[in-house]
Design a protein around this motif. Structure first.
Motif, PDB file in Angstrom:
ATOM      1  N   ARG A  48      -8.555  -3.277  -3.157  1.00  0.00           N
ATOM      2  CA  ARG A  48      -7.603  -4.293  -2.679  1.00  0.00           C
ATOM      3  C   ARG A  48      -8.046  -4.907  -1.362  1.00  0.00           C
ATOM      4  NH1 ARG A  48      -1.837  -4.081  -0.005  1.00  0.00           N
ATOM      5  NH2 ARG A  48      -1.146  -6.184  -0.538  1.00  0.00           N
TER       6      ARG A  48
ATOM      7  N   SER B 219      -7.503   8.464  -6.425  1.00  0.00           N
ATOM      8  CA  SER B 219      -6.860   7.309  -7.060  1.00  0.00           C
ATOM      9  C   SER B 219      -6.425   6.290  -6.018  1.00  0.00           C
ATOM     10  CB  SER B 219      -5.649   7.763  -7.885  1.00  0.00           C
ATOM     11  OG  SER B 219      -6.041   8.596  -8.937  1.00  0.00           O
ATOM     12  N   TYR B 220      -5.820   6.785  -4.939  1.00  0.00           N
ATOM     13  CA  TYR B 220      -5.364   5.839  -3.920  1.00  0.00           C
ATOM     14  C   TYR B 220      -6.548   5.196  -3.199  1.00  0.00           C
ATOM     15  CZ  TYR B 220      -3.215   3.703   0.082  1.00  0.00           C
ATOM     16  OH  TYR B 220      -2.836   2.772   1.015  1.00  0.00           O
TER      17      TYR B 220
ATOM     18  N   TYR C 189      -7.932   2.358  -5.226  1.00  0.00           N
ATOM     19  CA  TYR C 189      -7.035   1.204  -5.143  1.00  0.00           C
ATOM     20  C   TYR C 189      -7.196   0.500  -3.791  1.00  0.00           C
ATOM     21  CZ  TYR C 189      -2.705  -0.786  -3.288  1.00  0.00           C
ATOM     22  OH  TYR C 189      -1.803  -1.575  -2.628  1.00  0.00           O
TER      23      TYR C 189
ATOM     24  N   ASP D  87       0.835  -1.206   0.000  1.00  0.00           N
ATOM     25  CA  ASP D  87       0.000   0.000   0.000  1.00  0.00           C
ATOM     26  C   ASP D  87       0.867   1.250   0.000  1.00  0.00           C
ATOM     27  OD1 ASP D  87      -2.306  -1.492   0.035  1.00  0.00           O
ATOM     28  OD2 ASP D  87      -2.712  -1.188   2.163  1.00  0.00           O
TER      29      ASP D  87
ATOM     30  N   HIS E 179       2.397   1.823  -3.380  1.00  0.00           N
ATOM     31  CA  HIS E 179       1.417   2.293  -4.359  1.00  0.00           C
ATOM     32  C   HIS E 179       1.101   3.767  -4.125  1.00  0.00           C
ATOM     33  CE1 HIS E 179      -1.722   1.704  -7.381  1.00  0.00           C
ATOM     34  NE2 HIS E 179      -2.439   2.561  -6.669  1.00  0.00           N
TER      35      HIS E 179
END
Length: 255
Positions: A89, A81-82, A85, A30, A33
């Protein structure tokens, strides 16, 4: 929503925290990313320059320069965006970040030096590391940077070079929160580092992810909170890991 205060220098200390103080990085994947998205969001085309940064378990500190409008676009891109994700996830829903990011104008060289140190010392003060040499911050980048045009290289002159930079960061006593807004995000001292607390919580819960505790039926939720308390986690740590309010956790643990 109040209007953001602009900086004549164009430099801002930006802070973003997980919703309900929950953790926003479950593991190093994480974190990697987030860093990738962060660098893409603050690319040369964005009009925003990333100067310094630090990733904690439930919040981030960024020192950036640019116009407020450009910063707003870049921060929106980074956060959305994060969050997409992270939610995908970890099979979660809802807002990952708590409200708008905070931004504090930095006007003088003295403030600039102080906030760089404050950002880099956050992990040390919180017990994540034994010095500023923490893998999820820009501290090492300042010392390794050899690009003459990079912000880190230029800013080293503010500290008198690499050795001055190290010395300026070497003592915790002079690095109090720079502003009231900074203090709100300060981690303070904890007996158990957050990264250790997460592993302890997972073991105590026997396969239940801490972030899922708040969604359990009340009896199971309360029993889970009790197990976390018995495992040695503080009220504040349990609140951050589970999203259950501090007052509820304190009541269940008899504090």
């Amino acid at each position: 929503m109040g209007k953001r205060k602009g900086a004549r220098s164009g430099v801002y200390h930006v802070m973003s925290r997980g919703s309900g103080k929950q953790i926003i990085f479950e593991d190093n994947a994480d974190r990697r990313h987030y860093i990738d998205v962060m660098r893409a969001s603050f690319s040369a085309d964005s009009g925003v320059t990333l100067i310094a940064w630090c990733l904690m378990d439930n919040h981030v500190h960024l020192l950036i320069s640019g116009e407020l409008a450009d910063i707003a676009i870049s921060m929106r891109l980074l956060s959305s965006s994060y969050a997409m994700y992270f939610n995908k996830r970890h099979a979660r829903v809802g807002h990952l970040f708590q409200g708008r990011y905070k931004s504090v104008p930095i006007e003088t060289d003295a403030q600039l030096a102080a906030v760089i140190r404050y950002i880099h010392q956050n992990p040390w003060k919180a017990g994540y590391s034994t010095s500023c040499d923490y893998p999820w911050s820009s501290y090492g980048e300042f010392l390794r940077c050899t690009d003459d045009g990079a912000p880190a290289t230029e800013l080293l002159e503010l500290f008198g070079g690499a050795e001055g930079f190290r010395e300026f960061h070497a003592h915790l006593g002079g690095s109090q929160a720079c502003t009231t807004e900074d203090a709100e995000f300060g981690s303070g001292h904890r007996a158990m580092p957050a990264s250790v607390a997460l592993d302890v919580a997972r073991a105590a819960l026997g396969g239940i992810e801490p972030g899922a505790v708040s969604s359990l039926p009340r009896a199971k939720r309360d029993a889970s909170i009790s197990r976390l308390g018995a495992a040695g986690l503080s009220v504040r740590q349990i609140e951050r890991l589970t999203g259950v309010s501090k007052s509820t956790v304190a009541r269940l643990l008899g504090h």
